[in-house]
Design an enzyme around this catalytic site. Sequence first.
Site, PDB file in Angstrom:
ATOM      1  N   GLU A 191      98.845 109.855  31.174  1.00  0.00           N
ATOM      2  CA  GLU A 191      99.042 110.804  31.840  1.00  0.00           C
ATOM      3  C   GLU A 191     100.377 111.351  32.408  1.00  0.00           C
ATOM      4  O   GLU A 191     100.494 112.527  32.385  1.00  0.00           O
ATOM      5  CB  GLU A 191      98.187 110.409  33.327  1.00  0.00           C
ATOM      6  CG  GLU A 191      98.239 111.579  34.445  1.00  0.00           C
ATOM      7  CD  GLU A 191      97.530 111.159  35.558  1.00  0.00           C
ATOM      8  OE1 GLU A 191      96.975 110.049  35.629  1.00  0.00           O
ATOM      9  OE2 GLU A 191      97.612 112.018  36.563  1.00  0.00           O
TER      10      GLU A 191
ATOM     11  N   GLU B 295      91.771 110.895  47.568  1.00  0.00           N
ATOM     12  CA  GLU B 295      91.757 112.036  46.988  1.00  0.00           C
ATOM     13  C   GLU B 295      90.621 112.638  46.712  1.00  0.00           C
ATOM     14  O   GLU B 295      89.696 113.329  45.794  1.00  0.00           O
ATOM     15  CB  GLU B 295      92.163 111.945  45.280  1.00  0.00           C
ATOM     16  CG  GLU B 295      93.413 111.085  45.060  1.00  0.00           C
ATOM     17  CD  GLU B 295      94.113 111.348  43.803  1.00  0.00           C
ATOM     18  OE1 GLU B 295      93.401 111.138  42.816  1.00  0.00           O
ATOM     19  OE2 GLU B 295      95.296 111.381  43.624  1.00  0.00           O
TER      20      GLU B 295
ATOM     21  N   ASP C 129     101.833 106.409  41.323  1.00  0.00           N
ATOM     22  CA  ASP C 129     100.870 106.753  40.720  1.00  0.00           C
ATOM     23  C   ASP C 129     101.423 106.804  39.111  1.00  0.00           C
ATOM     24  O   ASP C 129     101.466 107.706  38.514  1.00  0.00           O
ATOM     25  CB  ASP C 129     100.287 108.251  41.049  1.00  0.00           C
ATOM     26  CG  ASP C 129      99.211 108.464  40.281  1.00  0.00           C
ATOM     27  OD1 ASP C 129      98.403 107.568  39.715  1.00  0.00           O
ATOM     28  OD2 ASP C 129      98.734 109.632  40.196  1.00  0.00           O
TER      29      ASP C 129
END
Length: 692
Positions: free
Chosen positions: A393, A286, A365
């Site tokens: 998240e 990323e 993820d």
Amino acid sequence: MSTSTPQDSWQNPWHDAWLPDAAFRPLGSRRVLVALGPDAGPVADTVVAEVRRATRLFGGSFTVSTPQERADGEHDLTLELGDAPQVGPDGFVLGRRDGRAYVRAGTAAGLLHGLHALVRRGEDAWGADDDEVVDVPASSLRMLDHWDNVDVHPVMGQVERGYAGGSLWFEAGRVREDLTRVAAYARLLGSVGINAVSLNNVNVHRTEARLLTDGLPDVARLADVFRPHGVRTYLSVSFAAPMTLGGLPTSDPLDADVQRWWAEAADRVWAAVPDFGGFVVKADSEGQPGPFAYGRDHADGANLLARAVAPHGGTVFWRAFVYNHTQDWRDRSTDRARAAYDHFQPLDGRFDDNVVVQVKHGPLDFQTREAVSPVIGAMPRTRVAVELQVTQEYTGHQKHVCYLGPWWSEILRFPLTQNATRTVGQIVTGLPGPADADDPDGPEAAPRRAGGVVAVSNVGDDAFWTGHPLAQANLYAFARLAWDPESDPVALLDEWIGLTFPGADPHVAATLHRLMDGSWRTYEAYTAPLGVGFMVTPGSHYGPSVDGYEYSPWGTYHFADRDGIGVDRTRATGTGYTGQYEAPWRDVYEDVATCPDELLLFFHHVPWEHRLQSGTTVVQHVYDSRADAVDEVERMVAAWADLAGLVDDALHARVTERLAEQLRSATEWRDQVRTYVFRKSGVPDASGRRIY
Ligand code: GCV
């Protein structure tokens, strides 16, 4: 009706979490002998401080002596630091004989853990004589990673994926002067056996990088606060640091100047913090720099840092979260789920002994439901740690009740290696498993590979620590599962309830249990269905956006069309991801008939009217489960309302506000997902419930 304010009922301006004074009453009303050797160290001082505090509060007494003096006087409990080789560096022995309780450990950390184990038992610890319990943590590394930014990041804020306010230690570009709250956090962590924290975000921005240089005195201050609770500090570092901090023209791991730079950096860090733990690294991921830029691989990169920290006994946690985030959605051959295995498995055997490859529990993820990452079982010559996500998240941003203990327990108990003989928990902790006899490296190899249990923390400077007060249970359960991956997550929930709400009306405990026990499955049932994942709003990852990632570069797609939905990851017709598993999973997942329902759309693209093993069709499952889950959230709201006046008012108000948002958001999820599926498939909802 209780009218107390937080300040009245808590000792500090923050909530007491699972260490309210009342939890110490059974201990604090006894006569306690703490038997220590001379200079037992800062953790032993914490043991003494805990006993002093509890006995002062509740009228007991305590004496500190050397082991030789311990026979003197009458005591109800002896906490003894002495010879206890069977419990290793962190464990303890706890028992009760001749009407007296005792805790014995070979280290101060073990004694601290034994003390808190006693507190967790409450009055039960003081009953009839009992069999001795030997409690040794499965994993020697139980770590929390904090994604805290030194500076407030323009998009991610002070804490990346943080849902509980600002950082506990960084504020506006520096480490806070007043670390009182950090000490309270360290006490919470030490009480449940966490023994490592990484202080800063794995996405290392310029200011964080400076923690390695002029920020070191601040790192040392933080280490001083964590040390008395048995917690070592680590830093996330940038692979490009030799360039950004050192002014070198390269960060090539094979370059001698780069190697020298890291060795000197390590010397400086350990000079400032002699018991420093090591580095955490996100590389080639990323946008973070890494060895690929120099045509090197991740073993080259990790070993560069490992050799710099080795003389100090340090460890490098090298993350396996490496994938192409600039994918073309038209490219059907690239599967993000394959990436970590494809990059790391061929490197097995090349990492130095002080490298731990840190693997996210799933191949994507931290979704609400994913298959277990095959990488965890595919590197028998490498130390591997599993990474879980306590911060919510993808599981409701600490606005939704979502107790994750059952999810983590499923992951840790999942039997991953050949013929399903070794669980994730056994692999990452080195616990003996049935596969040991067949181990290619011999039966003694397992402990050498243990990397530990790691998670991304969910705390912040919010008065309740975690935004949603009930999210404290996730921090608690993670720590307890890291200690013992075989623990029952339901029992851990009740343990947390008992400690956090001591002496509460039984109706309170029953309601909390009822609200939280099934909450992960409820959350799963109103969000992305059957393991397909990623139907969240891009960027924030909160709330529904069914096609939000469908045409994006991130590699997270569901491929819904008028005929069906799901990702074909089979060897026969799809991306071949199922081939990354050992038997039996490579075949169980390959076959649509044996693939578990909850992962069906993760592994297969199926017609809307495909019949699940449960007997219903995919489309009807989506319709029913989303609607039923929102009905359940409505019941949760009502159950909580019933506790008004029975729990702390401020806590009740906070949970009430969060539940209102959960109901709103769950309703939005329900309506968007149901409507989307109806519009794509054209299949009506057999239950006749409203579709928009
Ligand atoms: C710290 C996901 C999150 C990022 C996080 C990343 C990681 O992509 O959305 O915020 O970055 O995982 O684990 O490195």
